[in-house]
Every structure is written in structure tokens, then in C-alpha cells.
Design an enzyme around this catalytic site. Structure first.
Site, PDB file in Angstrom:
ATOM      1  CG  HIS B 246      -4.607  -0.994 -31.289  1.00  0.00           C
ATOM      2  ND1 HIS B 246      -5.339  -0.149 -32.039  1.00  0.00           N
ATOM      3  CD2 HIS B 246      -4.892  -0.679 -29.999  1.00  0.00           C
ATOM      4  CE1 HIS B 246      -6.035   0.650 -31.267  1.00  0.00           C
ATOM      5  NE2 HIS B 246      -5.777   0.344 -30.024  1.00  0.00           N
ATOM      6  CG  ASP B 319      -5.827   0.169 -35.596  1.00  0.00           C
ATOM      7  OD1 ASP B 319      -6.995   0.573 -35.498  1.00  0.00           O
ATOM      8  OD2 ASP B 319      -4.971   0.357 -34.712  1.00  0.00           O
ATOM      9  N   GLY B 338      -3.582   7.660 -36.786  1.00  0.00           N
ATOM     10  CA  GLY B 338      -4.118   6.579 -37.604  1.00  0.00           C
ATOM     11  C   GLY B 338      -3.450   6.407 -38.945  1.00  0.00           C
TER      12      GLY B 338
END
Lengths: 326, 439
Positions: B246, B319, B338
Site C-alpha cells: 500500500h 487491503d 482500515g
């Protein structure tokens, strides 16, 4: 929208809560300051009681220790005849069990009219305000905002100088962690003052200039010809790591003493939101100099401003309720 | 569309007719037919069954939509074992199926951490039992992701760990990273890094004007580029294989671009939120947009999108980070990081195609064959004899993201009501249809 009944007039402050000074208009701020002015007079009389908030419940919910702000709000509520309850909650114990939202829901079920909330986390008061039906006043959230402090500072300056327009205000010290600095920057720039922030680079937040201020690392240069010197407390409890190498070095370069003050205008006022660290950010003798320091006046204005805020939000609340009646 | 019976008979043959066949591995983009025989692709092409599909063969009419290799998502958190209230291998698999993902690789930051052979075997067994999508697992680089002692890289590799990462934590100690890169060479394994210098990451959002206004501690972009620069030096020193997860900043991407040009064995991925959103998404303390690394400036967002286009970013991973309400409905600094991402991976990525910044085949490459190639996984291509792992999707169909409808146990998406173009219609794993939008 139909015209509201007379007794429930809409105020000059159309918001349900007071969460911050960012985004408030000059008109809204002036409305609150004008109202606060009337309460300054009331508070100087022998009989200081008004019945405006009679039957209303104000809960002070403090997740962070505070003596002066909490007392100021308590007194403000009581002078307006509200039933006032103060709760001090150790945030560290809350963290483990009941969530902030649970606390909000529990208190909401007791039908308070105004919640006054202080919390060590930025944004926590806004989060809480989304979960309750009553009006919420932010009494300080993390490093974000402390709107009533900015209002009382503005009221203090306005009463001494007649207005804010065109004044140069230097805010000195731990800008990085200061909610007082942020609220004052938004409010005082809206009222037309020019703001300088003075701090070592480690205590200035990223891109602070984008908030419409000038920044200085040299205190002498920053104080030059300014009208107001606003000192901030060095928030040692929020320090993590080495922002400044030592207290004595800090005082030497960023503490306010007579020598540095000489560069400001001869009649420049000294302000401090309290509690002061004497000998850290301000010379003890200066803090007590009644010709220059308006620190005690700020405390007096604090009660008046908080009365104005409680009064206004309570009216606004009744107005909003009346408006939604069929 | 004729539904296929859920229980696939042995060697059942299925003809996917009227499809736009897309294989990014070969550059194939043609109208045609694909035939599966049991669990494998038997044949495909524009001329296949030009004279009609043989009788007894099941026919699936693709309606002219895109038939591509199933997506390969190399960065997901399935929360099992340990946090089954947020996600399980089963709920995560259903989310993957609905998102067109046929292969995913789970991070080791479970409770307990996947740092021994038993952990890897547990994930494999649960995946076999659930039997939806293919699940591979990472093992941690260091025991209990504490950053000090290396895990049994060789044994874990034998038992199926496909690469090594400390998940949400950077391998911070330079000497530990050096040894990991060096030791993993013996087993030709990749070290996957969360590239963020922890000493600079005491914050909850991107450093800058907005963080200053919100009174939140900011994480500077330098936290990312410093770690990437250090790691590239260690890759040069050790000759190890390295993958940066990421990536979110222009500066780090520039270093990776240079490193690749110098011939280093490095790859990287990003997640859709890093090219779709910028830091403004956390304005008003929106914890659903709180991620690690944080959403960055608009210039960084643009740089990430450009790096997908020019191939500096090899892969797009969801992710996927499921969190329950209680982990997010907190003051910003205390909320978990998240975004739940499996079910929005394809439509959000397709925005890059609709905006004209990349082609459909190139985008699919970064979602299929390239991530598979980084970790040496099978799949990610349409090839005779390869596993019949397929996704059928309509890249044009307009809609909006509705997190409440997600199969994932968690709904923590900042993309609520986000307009999208593109919809997954069917997902096939080993010849079995495991998701059918019309069913």
C-alpha cells in the site's frame, strides 16, 4: 418558515451546538459578545441571579481535570437558575469499559438541556454531540478547539480596546497542542485582527500559515508593535518526546519578560488562559502587573461569556422545538 | 442467464458463450467462448463452437460481458483466528466471491499471529472446509510480529506460507530487515513491508493543514519514503526480494521507480482508496476513512493513480480490513485503521479505466496476473489446463456502493453511496460458480 412566537425569538446564533469557532460568522460572534457584555454588568451587581434557565438542566461532563473552566460553567449555569450537575470522569477508566457513546446515551436519557463537555481527544465532543438531543458546548477537545475561551478573550480585548479590527495579536507558546490557539486564530481573524504565532518550530503545527496567520521563531521580532500578547501554557502533560530541550532554554527564548515585552506597543495587554506556569512561559512579576496583565479580567469575562452561551443555546433549542411543532 | 447447479459433477463441461474474453497475461481481448472441463479451463477462443455448442454441455450466456481471470487479492485480513466478530474465513470468502476475487492472501496479524506451521495449516484447513475462494497465507517475518526474532522461514514455506510480512507493522529494525531479506533468499521468498518509519508515525492522519485544523497529530509523507529508501539500500546489500505494500506517496513511488530502473528485485502495490480519496475524506473526523498509511494529499493521490498507469505499481490489493462499529465509533485518534475492501475492489479500480488513465487489460493485469506473479501463485490467466477461476463482469453498469449489502461481517467503508460503474455478475472457482448476481 413562519415567524416564531415572540417569547421564542430566534437568536443571532442559529446553531444547535457550540463546538468550535471555525466557521462562525462575525455577526454570530458579535451577537454572543454583546449578550455577554450584559452579563458582565449583571455579575457585578449584588443580586446576580436571573431565572432564564429555571427548570433547565445543565450537565458539565469533564473527561479531563479542570478547575477554572468547570467552576466558570457551574457558576454561569447557577446564575441563570439552571440545575447544574458536574461530573468529572477519569478518561483512563472510561477507555476500558463504557464507551464515550454509551456515556452520551446514558446522560441523554436523563433529558439534560445543555451538555458542557471537555475531553482529551480531538473531535470527541463532536462525536458525542451527534448522539444526543440536547445542545452541546465544547469546553475543550484535545488540541482542537476551546470556543468559550476564545470568546472570553475577544470580550476582554473588545472591552479594553473597543474592537478587534486592525489589532495585531501575538499568540506565543505551544501552538501545536493548543486548542486555545486554534479557537482564537479562527475567531480573532474573523473579527478582523491580524494574528502572529510565535513558537519554536517544534511547537508549530504543519502549515499553520494556511489558517491566515504569520509565524515567528524569534519572539522579539514577533512581538514588535503588537497590541495584544497572548501567552499559552506549555502543556507539559501533552509532551511526548523532546519538543524543547529544557525549561530554562524555553524561558530564555520564548518566555515573556519585561525585556521582550518592550518591543510590543507601550500599552500592549498581556493575556493568559491559565493556569500559568510562572517562570516557564511568563515572568511572575509581569503576570501580576495590573497595568499590563488582564489575566484576572479574563476569568471574570469567562463567566459572562458562558452565561451568554448557555442562554443562547437554550433559546435556540426552544426555538428549534417550536419550529418543529405541527 | 442459466444458473449452474451448485454441486459440480465431476468433469461437467460448461461453455461460457457470448463472452468478451480478456486475458491480461497474453493481451487477449476478443469476443468468444470459454469452455471448462471440471475444475480446469479446457479451451477458449473466438472460433470455439462456432458451429454450435455440443449437446449435454451446460451453457452460460455471458451476454457480451467481460470474462476474465478471477481477481488475485494479495492483501486481506480475515480476522480468523481471534476476531471472528469482525470477519471469519467464511464471511470473508463470501465477500471475496461477491467481489470477483478467486484467490486471496491473508495477513498474519491474527490472534494468535500466524508465525508457526500450525497457524498456516489452520488457515489452509479452514479454507478447504469453507471451499469458496482460494486462500493462501502470509506468515510473519518475526515471531509475534515483535520485530526481533525471525520466524522459521524455511519450514513455513514448506507448509505453504507464500511470503513473509509483519502485516500492519513495519519491520523497523534495520538489522532484522537485513537478515530477513538475506535469509529468505535461501527459499526464494519475498519480504512484504508496511513501509512506514514508526518513530515518525505517531499520528492518525496525513500531516498538513487539515490535521492542524482538526487538532490531530499528523504523519508526514517522509515516514513512508524514509522506510522505502532504507529498505532499497538493504535490498541492494542483500540481493533479497522485496515488496512494498500500500504505497501512498509520490516521493516513495519515485524511489521505487528509480530502484526498478536500477534493476532491484522490488515490487509494490496500492489499494483503491489511495488513488480514489485524499486526506479530505477524514474531515469532520470520519473514522471510516482512517487508514494506515493515512490518506494523503491530492498530489499524492494523483501520483498513485499515475503509478498504476505507468506500471510502477505492480498490483492493486483491496487491503480488506474489517472492523466492527465499536472499533470505529470512537474519537478519531483512538479508532482502528482500515477499510473493508473486497467488495468494492473492482468497481473502484475500474474508475481508472473510465477516467481514461489506463486500459481495461492493463488494469486487469494489476488485479490478476501481476499480483499472482509477485507471490508465485497459480492463476491469474486464461490458459488451457489452468484452474477455471473466472470473473464475469459488466464494466459499464452504473450503481452506487451500499456497504449494508456487503457479505463481509463488517461494513466499515467510507464509500457509502459512492457512485460506481462496473458490476461483478458471476464468480467461478475451479469450475464451480460460487457467486451469481442474479441468483
Amino acid at each position: 418558515m413562519s415567524a416564531p412566537p415572540n417569547s421564542l425569538q430566534n437568536t443571532g446564533y442559529p446553531h444547535r451546538h457550540l463546538l468550535g469557532t471555525e466557521g462562525l460568522s462575525a455577526g454570530e460572534i458579535t451577537f454572543l459578545l454583546d449578550l455577554a457584555d450584559t452579563y458582565v454588568d449583571l455579575n457585578r451587581q449584588e443580586d446576580k441571579k436571573k431565572s432564564l434557565l429555571s427548570g433547565r438542566t445543565v450537565i458539565n461532563l469533564f473527561f479531563e481535570s479542570s478547575t477554572r473552566t468547570r467552576t466558570s460553567f457551574e457558576l454561569a449555569g447557577k446564575r441563570l437558575s439552571a440545575d447544574v450537575i458536574s461530573m468529572s470522569v477519569a478518561w483512563s477508566s472510561i477507555k476500558k469499559g463504557e464507551t464515550l457513546i454509551d456515556t452520551a446515551m446514558t446522560l441523554n436519557a436523563m433529558h439534560p438541556d445543555v451538555l458542557v463537555v471537555r475531553h482529551p481527544e480531538s473531535g470527541a465532543v463532536k462525536l458525542l454531540s451527534e448522539k444526543v438531543n440536547c445542545a452541546v458546548i465544547n469546553a475543550g477537545d484535545g488540541s482542537h478547539e476551546h470556543p468559550t475561551q476564545a470568546l472570553l478573550d475577544a470580550l476582554t480585548i473588545r472591552r479594553r480596546r473597543g474592537g478587534l479590527e486592525g489589532l495585531t495579536v501575538a499568540i506565543c507558546g505551544d501552538i501545536l497542542h493548543s486548542r486555545v490557539a486554534r479557537s482564537n486564530i479562527h475567531l480573532l481573524t474573523t473579527l478582523g485582527a491580524r494574528i502572529r504565532v510565535i513558537a519554536p518550530p517544534t511547537l508549530l503545527p504543519s502549515q499553520i500559515e494556511r489558517l491566515g496567520v504569520e509565524s515567528y521563531f524569534d519572539m522579539r521580532e514577533g512581538l514588535r508593535d503588537c497590541d495584544i500578547v497572548m501567552m499559552l501554557r506549555l502543556q507539559t502533560e501533552r509532551m511526548q518526546g523532546s519538543y524543547v530541550p529544557s525549561i530554562r532554554e524555553y524561558f530564555r527564548f520564548f518566555g515573556l519578560d519585561r525585556d521582550k515585552l518592550r518591543l510590543a506597543k507601550p500599552d500592549a495587554l498581556i493575556m493568559h488562559p491559565g493556569p500559568m506556569n510562572r517562570g516557564v512561559e511568563i515572568d511572575s512579576e509581569l503576570a501580576d502587573d495590573i497595568d499590563r496583565s488582564v489575566i484576572r479580567e479574563q476569568v471574570e469575562m469567562g463567566v459572562a461569556v458562558r452565561m451568554a452561551c448557555l442562554d443562547t443555546l437554550n433559546r435556540g433549542r426552544r426555538f428549534h422545538e417550536a419550529e418543529t411543532q405541527p | 442467464m442459466k444458473p449452474v447447479s451448485a454441486a459440480l459433477k465431476a468433469h461437467e463441461q460448461v461453455a461460457y458463450v457470448n463472452a468478451r474474453l480478456l486475458d491480461p497475461a497474453t493481451g487477449l481481448d476478443t469476443p468468444g467462448v470459454l469452455m471448462t472441463d471440471g475444475a480446469v479451463i479446457a479451451d477458449l477462443g473466438p472460433q470455439l463452437f462456432a458451429d454450435g455448442v455440443p449437446e449435454k454441455m451446460t451453457v452460460v450466456d455471458c451476454g457480451g460481458h467481460c470474462l476474465a481471470p478471477g481477481l488475485v487479492d494479495i492483501r486481506v485480513q480475515l480476522r480468523e483466528p481471534g476476531d471472528e466478530h469482525k470477519e471469519t474465513i467464511e464471511s470473508g470468502s463470501r465477500a471475496a466471491a461477491a467481489g470477483g476475487v478467486t484467490t486471496m492472501v491473508s495477513l498474519p496479524n491474527t490472534d494468535p499471529v500466524i508465525d508457526d506451521v500450525a497457524g498456516v495449516e489452520f488457515i489452509a484447513r479452514r479454507a478447504r472446509e469453507v471451499k469458496l475462494v482460494k486462500i493462501y497465507s502470509y506468515a510473519s517475518v518475526t515471531r509475534r510480529v515483535e520485530g526481533t526474532q525471525l520466524t522459521e522461514v524455511g519450514l513455513l514455506s514448506e507448509y505453504g506460507a507464500v511470503a513473509f510480512t509483519d502485516g500492519l507493522k513495519a519491520v523497523a529494525d534495520a538489522n532484522v530487515m537485513r537478515r530477513a531479506l538475506s535469509y529468505a533468499r535461501a527459499f526464494d521468498q519475498v519480504i512484504v513491508q508496511h513501509p512506514e518509519e514508526p518513530a515518525l508515525a505517531h499520528g492518525s492522519m496525513n500531516a498538513g493543514e487539515l490535521a492542524t485544523r482538526l487538532g490531530l497529530r499528523g504523519i508526514p509523507a517522509a515516514a513512508e519514503v524514509i522506510m522505502i529508501e532504507r529498505d532499497l539500500r538493504l535490498v541492494e546489500l542483500t540481493g533479497g526480494r522485496y515488496h512494498a505494500a500500500h504505497v501512498s506517496t509520490a516521493a516513495a513511488l519515485e524511489r521505487i521507480r528509480e530502484g526498478k530502473a536500477r534493476g532491484l528485485k522490488i515490487t509494490c502495490d496500492t489499494a483503491p482508496h489511495y488513488f480514489t480519496l485524499n486526506e479530505n475524506a477524514v474531515g469532520d473526523y470520519r473514522t471510516f476513512a482512517k487508514v494506515s498509511p493515512p490518506l494523503r494529499s491530492e498530489a499524492d493521490r494523483q501520483a498513485v493513480a499515475d503509478a498504476v498507469t505507468d506500471g510502477t505499481i505492480d498490483a492493486i490489493a483491496s487491503d480488506h480490513s474489517p472492523h466492527d462499529q465499536d472499533s470505529k465509533r470512537l474519537p478519531f485518534d483512538l479508532a482502528d485503521c482500515g477499510i473493508v475492501g473486497l467488495e468494492s475492489l473492482l468497481p473502484l479500480s475500474l474508475e481508472l479505466v473510465h477516467k481514461g488513465s489506463t486500459t481495461l487489460l492493463d488494469l486487469l493485469a494489476s488485479l490478476t496476473c501481476r499480483p499472482a506473479g509477485i507471490l508465485g501463485l497459480p492463476g491469474g490467466c486464461l490458459e488451457e489446463g489452468a484452474a477455471a477461476d473466472l470473473v464475469l463482469f459488466d464494466p459499464e453498469r452504473p450503481g452506487r456502493i451500499v456497504p449494508e449489502t456487503f457479505r463481509s461481517k463488517s461494513k466499515n467503508s467510507p464509500f457509502d453511496d459512492h457512485p460506481i460503474q462496473g458490476k461483478v455478475l458471476r464468480t467461478v472457482v475451479d469450475g464451480r460458480t460460487i457467486f451469481d448476481a442474479d441468483a
